[in-house]
Scaffold this motif. Structure first.
Motif, mmCIF file in Angstrom:
data_model
loop_
_atom_site.group_PDB
_atom_site.id
_atom_site.type_symbol
_atom_site.label_atom_id
_atom_site.label_comp_id
_atom_site.label_asym_id
_atom_site.label_seq_id
_atom_site.Cartn_x
_atom_site.Cartn_y
_atom_site.Cartn_z
ATOM 1 N N UNK A 134 0.824 -1.200 0.000
ATOM 2 C CA UNK A 134 0.000 0.000 0.000
ATOM 3 C C UNK A 134 0.862 1.255 0.000
ATOM 4 N N UNK A 135 1.939 1.223 0.777
ATOM 5 C CA UNK A 135 2.804 2.403 0.819
ATOM 6 C C UNK A 135 3.452 2.642 -0.543
ATOM 7 N N UNK A 136 3.889 1.563 -1.190
ATOM 8 C CA UNK A 136 4.565 1.734 -2.478
ATOM 9 C C UNK A 136 3.608 2.318 -3.518
ATOM 10 N N UNK A 137 2.432 1.709 -3.647
ATOM 11 C CA UNK A 137 1.498 2.184 -4.670
ATOM 12 C C UNK A 137 0.942 3.554 -4.292
ATOM 13 N N UNK A 138 0.660 3.746 -3.005
ATOM 14 C CA UNK A 138 0.124 5.035 -2.579
ATOM 15 C C UNK A 138 1.102 6.162 -2.848
ATOM 16 N N UNK A 139 2.365 5.941 -2.526
ATOM 17 C CA UNK A 139 3.349 6.990 -2.769
ATOM 18 C C UNK A 139 3.529 7.230 -4.257
ATOM 19 N N UNK A 140 3.461 6.151 -5.048
ATOM 20 C CA UNK A 140 3.576 6.340 -6.498
ATOM 21 C C UNK A 140 2.439 7.215 -7.007
ATOM 22 N N UNK A 141 1.227 6.961 -6.517
ATOM 23 C CA UNK A 141 0.085 7.768 -6.959
ATOM 24 C C UNK A 141 0.257 9.221 -6.515
ATOM 25 N N UNK A 142 0.728 9.407 -5.288
ATOM 26 C CA UNK A 142 0.899 10.780 -4.797
ATOM 27 C C UNK A 142 1.946 11.515 -5.632
ATOM 28 N N UNK A 143 3.036 10.818 -5.950
ATOM 29 C CA UNK A 143 4.078 11.474 -6.744
ATOM 30 C C UNK A 143 3.558 11.818 -8.130
ATOM 31 N N UNK A 144 2.793 10.893 -8.715
ATOM 32 C CA UNK A 144 2.220 11.157 -10.033
ATOM 33 C C UNK A 144 1.290 12.363 -9.987
ATOM 34 N N UNK A 145 0.498 12.398 -8.925
ATOM 35 C CA UNK A 145 -0.424 13.518 -8.735
ATOM 36 C C UNK A 145 0.348 14.820 -8.586
ATOM 37 N N UNK A 146 1.402 14.781 -7.782
ATOM 38 C CA UNK A 146 2.182 15.993 -7.564
ATOM 39 C C UNK A 146 2.824 16.452 -8.868
ATOM 40 N N UNK A 147 3.211 15.498 -9.705
ATOM 41 C CA UNK A 147 3.883 15.876 -10.942
ATOM 42 C C UNK A 147 2.890 16.460 -11.941
ATOM 43 N N UNK A 148 1.692 15.871 -12.003
ATOM 44 C CA UNK A 148 0.775 16.306 -13.053
ATOM 45 C C UNK A 148 -0.123 17.448 -12.601
ATOM 46 N N UNK A 149 -0.464 17.519 -11.322
ATOM 47 C CA UNK A 149 -1.402 18.545 -10.870
ATOM 48 C C UNK A 149 -0.751 19.630 -10.038
ATOM 49 N N UNK A 150 0.497 19.436 -9.671
ATOM 50 C CA UNK A 150 1.172 20.372 -8.778
ATOM 51 C C UNK A 150 0.454 20.484 -7.450
ATOM 52 N N UNK A 151 -0.121 19.405 -6.989
ATOM 53 C CA UNK A 151 -0.734 19.434 -5.671
ATOM 54 C C UNK A 151 -0.594 18.060 -5.044
ATOM 55 N N UNK A 152 -0.519 18.026 -3.722
ATOM 56 C CA UNK A 152 -0.528 16.765 -2.999
ATOM 57 C C UNK A 152 -1.625 16.760 -1.963
ATOM 58 N N UNK A 153 -2.595 17.620 -2.107
ATOM 59 C CA UNK A 153 -3.661 17.721 -1.125
ATOM 60 C C UNK A 153 -4.823 16.834 -1.524
ATOM 61 N N UNK A 154 -5.310 16.102 -0.568
ATOM 62 C CA UNK A 154 -6.410 15.191 -0.852
ATOM 63 C C UNK A 154 -7.673 15.939 -1.303
ATOM 64 N N UNK A 155 -8.055 17.045 -0.663
ATOM 65 C CA UNK A 155 -9.311 17.687 -1.096
ATOM 66 C C UNK A 155 -9.231 18.303 -2.486
ATOM 67 N N UNK A 156 -8.029 18.502 -3.011
ATOM 68 C CA UNK A 156 -7.926 19.127 -4.328
ATOM 69 C C UNK A 156 -8.221 18.164 -5.462
ATOM 70 N N UNK A 157 -8.227 16.897 -5.182
ATOM 71 C CA UNK A 157 -8.422 15.906 -6.238
ATOM 72 C C UNK A 157 -9.837 15.367 -6.112
ATOM 73 N N UNK A 158 -10.705 15.923 -6.919
ATOM 74 C CA UNK A 158 -12.111 15.545 -6.786
ATOM 75 C C UNK A 158 -12.723 15.245 -8.143
ATOM 76 N N UNK A 159 -11.884 14.708 -9.033
ATOM 77 C CA UNK A 159 -12.389 14.436 -10.374
ATOM 78 C C UNK A 159 -13.466 13.368 -10.376
ATOM 79 N N UNK A 160 -13.361 12.427 -9.478
ATOM 80 C CA UNK A 160 -14.302 11.311 -9.482
ATOM 81 C C UNK A 160 -15.530 11.594 -8.650
ATOM 82 N N UNK A 161 -15.589 12.797 -8.085
ATOM 83 C CA UNK A 161 -16.735 13.126 -7.249
ATOM 84 C C UNK A 161 -17.956 13.354 -8.128
ATOM 85 N N UNK A 162 -19.041 12.709 -7.802
ATOM 86 C CA UNK A 162 -20.219 12.778 -8.635
ATOM 87 C C UNK A 162 -20.963 14.095 -8.484
#
Lengths: 105, 224
Positions: free
Chosen positions: A77-105
């Protein structure tokens, strides 16, 4: 021989650690902080498993093996979670959970 | 007051203080280092519980691998928000939910503690014991051999599933974090057909209309 501690001592510590981890997972915005709080909660669970494996007769193997599995899943979980966070930080310039709400209906 | 209690108290102090620092520290690097202290303290609890194999695994996997990955992720990221210093809030409240996280955590903890309090710990091994038999004595081989035996007999299928999970996580982490490197495959020149060159006397000056026909004729001639 060294007197044994009551099992409740470990259980209380485990509850305290789990509550702190839950608090951190709910409070933090930063995704890495949330991951670290989740690691805290998993460790509290492991402490419970190992304590009961020591104090319950016949529970040594199941308790310890389950703890090994929990450690395994936590590492994955740590490996995949950190990979996702790094990807997010690279593409969105953010690491905040509330900022990522694309899947919110 | 025995040495077990002393060790337990020291570990508990370190663990609870560091855990609080993990969730409250305004610096993410400090939080990571305090998480490492908590993990080492949990390994100490495992030693107190005579689970030496799990204590070693805890240090190896958590402190050695997971914490290293987390600290690498923090240090190698160029985002100031990840690196800390700004944007992390100190204090007990949350900026989105206010005091709700504190209430929920305290509520869950209190609920479990009340549950524990309502249980009568009369089962002989669970009550306070002057001494339990050493695990190494009851199992005859310590916990390491016991875990190994259990992993490869009763828990063989979960073990294999766990290894598959690790493999999937490995592949997933690599695929996710791989940078998209734009590899431009250069247009390689067509291989020179030496036999055609020898027959016609002209080099491969470039793609011509008759090249394929030449090459075909040359190969046909070579076979004949």
């Amino acid at each position: 021989m060294m007197p044994e501690l009551p099992v409740a001592a470990y259980l209380v510590v485990s509850v305290v650690l789990f509550s702190i981890g839950l608090f951190g997972a709910l409070r933090r915005r930063n995704a890495i902080m949330v991951l670290m709080a989740i690691e805290l909660m998993l460790n509290a669970v492991n402490l419970n498993l190992v304590a009961f494996s020591r104090y319950l007769p016949g529970a040594v193997a199941p308790g310890q093996v389950f703890a090994v599995f929990v450690i395994t899943v936590a590492a994955a979980e740590a490996a995949v979670g950190l990979a996702i966070v790094l990807l997010l930080a690279r593409s969105r310039r953010t690491a905040d959970v509330p900022d990522v709400r694309d899947l919110k209906g | 007051m025995s040495w077990a209690w002393v060790g337990f108290a020291v570990l508990t102090g370190a663990a609870v203080f560091s855990a609080l620092r993990v969730v409250l520290s305004p610096s993410i690097t400090h939080a990571a280092l305090h998480l490492a202290i908590v993990l080492v303290a949990v390994a100490g609890y495992f030693l107190l519980l005579q689970s030496e194999f799990l204590a070693v695994v805890q240090v190896l996997v958590y402190v050695g691998a997971v914490m290293t990955v987390i600290i690498f992720a923090i240090m190698l990221s160029d985002l100031p928000l990840i690196r800390g210093g700004a944007g992390l809030r100190a204090g007990l409240g949350s900026e989105r939910f206010g005091w709700l996280p504190l209430l929920v955590a305290c509520g869950v903890g209190a609920l479990v503690l009340v549950g524990y309090g309502s249980v009568v710990w009369t089962a002989a091994p669970l009550a306070f014991q002057e001494s339990l038999p050493m695990l190494a004595d009851t199992t005859g081989q310590g916990t390491t051999g016991l875990i190994g035996r259990a992993l490869f007999t009763s828990y063989l299928v979960p073990f294999e599933v766990a290894s598959l999970l690790l493999l999937a996580a490995l592949v997933g982490a690599i695929v996710l974090t791989r940078r998209e490197v734009a590899v431009r495959v250069r247009e390689l020149p067509k291989p020179v057909d030496l036999r055609a060159v020898a027959r016609t006397g002209r080099g491969p000056a470039g793609p011509k209309a008759g090249d394929e026909a030449d090459a075909e004729r040359a190969s046909a001639g070579g076979e004949a």
